[in-house]
Design a protein around this motif. Structure first.
Motif, short mmCIF file in Angstrom:
data_model
loop_
_atom_site.label_atom_id
_atom_site.label_comp_id
_atom_site.label_asym_id
_atom_site.label_seq_id
_atom_site.Cartn_x
_atom_site.Cartn_y
_atom_site.Cartn_z
N LEU A 1 6.52 -93.16 -33.84
CA LEU A 1 7.95 -92.81 -33.79
C LEU A 1 8.70 -93.40 -34.98
CD1 LEU A 1 8.75 -93.14 -29.97
CD2 LEU A 1 8.08 -91.10 -31.28
N LEU B 1 7.52 -91.35 -38.18
CA LEU B 1 8.12 -90.01 -38.18
C LEU B 1 9.62 -90.12 -38.43
CD1 LEU B 1 7.95 -86.97 -37.79
CD2 LEU B 1 8.00 -87.33 -35.31
N GLY B 2 10.20 -91.21 -37.96
CA GLY B 2 11.62 -91.47 -38.24
C GLY B 2 11.90 -91.57 -39.73
N CYS C 1 12.01 -88.07 -41.07
CA CYS C 1 13.27 -87.41 -40.69
C CYS C 1 14.42 -87.90 -41.55
CB CYS C 1 13.56 -87.67 -39.21
SG CYS C 1 12.47 -86.76 -38.11
N ALA D 1 13.60 -84.86 -35.13
CA ALA D 1 12.31 -84.40 -34.58
C ALA D 1 12.30 -84.59 -33.08
CB ALA D 1 11.16 -85.17 -35.22
N GLU D 2 11.60 -83.67 -32.41
CA GLU D 2 11.34 -83.81 -30.98
C GLU D 2 9.83 -83.91 -30.80
OE1 GLU D 2 15.14 -81.26 -29.29
OE2 GLU D 2 13.09 -80.51 -28.94
N VAL D 3 9.42 -84.95 -30.08
CA VAL D 3 7.99 -85.20 -29.88
C VAL D 3 7.71 -85.19 -28.39
CG1 VAL D 3 6.23 -87.00 -30.02
CG2 VAL D 3 7.66 -86.51 -32.01
N VAL E 1 14.44 -89.34 -34.02
CA VAL E 1 13.27 -88.80 -33.31
C VAL E 1 13.51 -88.94 -31.81
CG1 VAL E 1 10.79 -88.98 -32.95
CG2 VAL E 1 11.77 -89.51 -35.20
#
Ligand code: ADP
Ligand code: MG
Length: 329
Positions: free
Chosen positions: A223, A226-227, A230, A237-239, A307
């Motif tokens: 997270l 991925l942050g 973004c 983002a949606e996980v 995220v």
């Protein structure tokens, strides 16, 4: 002391035709092919911070190079050369030989030549710089994610963090033992291998050039990393937390909620997290097949920022912690 150690290192360092001058002079001289861009990454491993103090020398050697090659992989670069800066408490020849066993085994697997470095006395610390090559404009950056992209991850998540959790508190596997004793030990050993011997996803990274829009290697937790993509890309983002890939070993040792935490927020995975347009799903699947590395679609890029992780019921899910922060309290 230092000269004996350097001689040992020099005797074993790999060769490449494009090394004009390697270990032994004041600096290395390397031939960068015409028309290629040089890609450079550096990462330091400190004893007790980046690896447990009791880690075997060969595993430290492997990991010191692996984390740097993982950075090159996430840029879609082909690795070529590396340097090694060692701070050692004492001139321990056996330790150096063991360290080189791990370091040079991985270097040989990927055709990387060790071309220089520095050797000093001090607390155990290993700093590697890796140099790679990429065609102009083909490097995979953090800032290329676009709304509508799928979010993908290679391999499985949370294994290294699980190994660390088991080291810190063996009972942290919350009594979740679905297997017989041997299988539990086997699962734990496999998780430890994932901590000590990460496999840089170089083949996948290189093949993703021209397919993926953005890429990062997962070192601080999915997270958190991925942050970073973004933030750099100006998107959100949606996980789906239940879509995160879990190894059999992780499932054998940890229950559902503990597993989610390790997968979403644990560090040290050295997998690639990347975004790609939806019409490239087949291409991504093929790349995974050809590299014999699992690739899993875990979510999508949306307008906005940050995220959001959600469970299969669509409810927002938050980990107890988000990624490893060196200077956190
Ligand atoms: P200088 O004082 O000019 O920096 P050093 O004695 O530090 O020279 O290093 C001599 C040579 O050995 C240099 O080519 C250097 O890159 C190489 N070297 C030193 N330590 C290492 C190491 N840990 N790994 C690889 N090469 C090393
Ligand atoms: Mg020096």
């Amino acid at each position: 002391m230092e000269f004996d150690l350097i001689a040992r290192i020099r005797a074993r360092a790999g060769q490449r035709d494009d090394v004009e001058l390697g270990i032994g002079d004041d600096a290395a001289v390397l031939r960068v092919p015409d028309g290629m861009h040089l890609v450079v990454a550096t990462d330091t491993l400190n004893a007790g911070v980046h690896f447990p103090a009791a880690t075997a020398a060969a595993d430290i050697g492997w990991k010191a190079l692996a984390v740097n090659l993982s950075d090159l992989a996430s840029m879609a670069a082909q690795p070529a050369w590396c340097t090694l800066s060692l701070s050692l408490p004492q001139a321990d020849v056996d330790w150096i030989d063991g360290f080189l066993d791990g370091f040079l085994a991985l270097a040989a697997q990927h055709g990387v030549a060790l071309v220089g470095g520095d050797t000093t006395r001090g607390p155990l610390s290993v700093c590697v710089t890796a140099h790679g090559l990429v065609e102009p404009g083909r490097a995979l950056r953090r800032d290329g994610a676009r709304v509508g992209d799928d979010v993908w991850v290679t391999g499985s998540l949370g294994d290294a963090a699980a190994a660390l959790a088991l080291l810190a508190a063996p009972e942290s596997a919350d009594g979740h033992r679905t297997e017989a004793g041997d299988a539990v030990a086997g699962a734990s050993a496999w998780l430890r291998l994932r901590l000590d011997r990460p496999q840089p996803r170089l083949a996948v990274g290189a093949a993703l050039a021209g397919v993926a829009h953005a890429c990062i290697d997962v070192s601080d937790g999915l997270l958190a990393d991925l942050g970073h993509v973004c933030a750099a890309s100006g998107v959100g983002a949606e996980v789906r937390v239940d879509a995160l890939p879990a190894s059999d070993a992780l499932c054998a040792r940890f229950g559902h909620e503990a597993r989610r935490e390790l997968q979403a927020a644990g560090g040290d995975d050295y997998e690639l997290c990347f975004t790609a347009p939806q019409d490239r799903r087949d291409a991504v699947a093929r790349i995974g097949l050809e590299a014999a590395v699992a690739v899993t679609r875990i979510g999508r890029i949306v307008a906005g920022d940050g995220v959001r992780a959600c469970d299969d019921g669509g409810r927002t899910w938050r980990p107890g912690r988000t990624g490893y922060a060196h200077f956190a309290d």
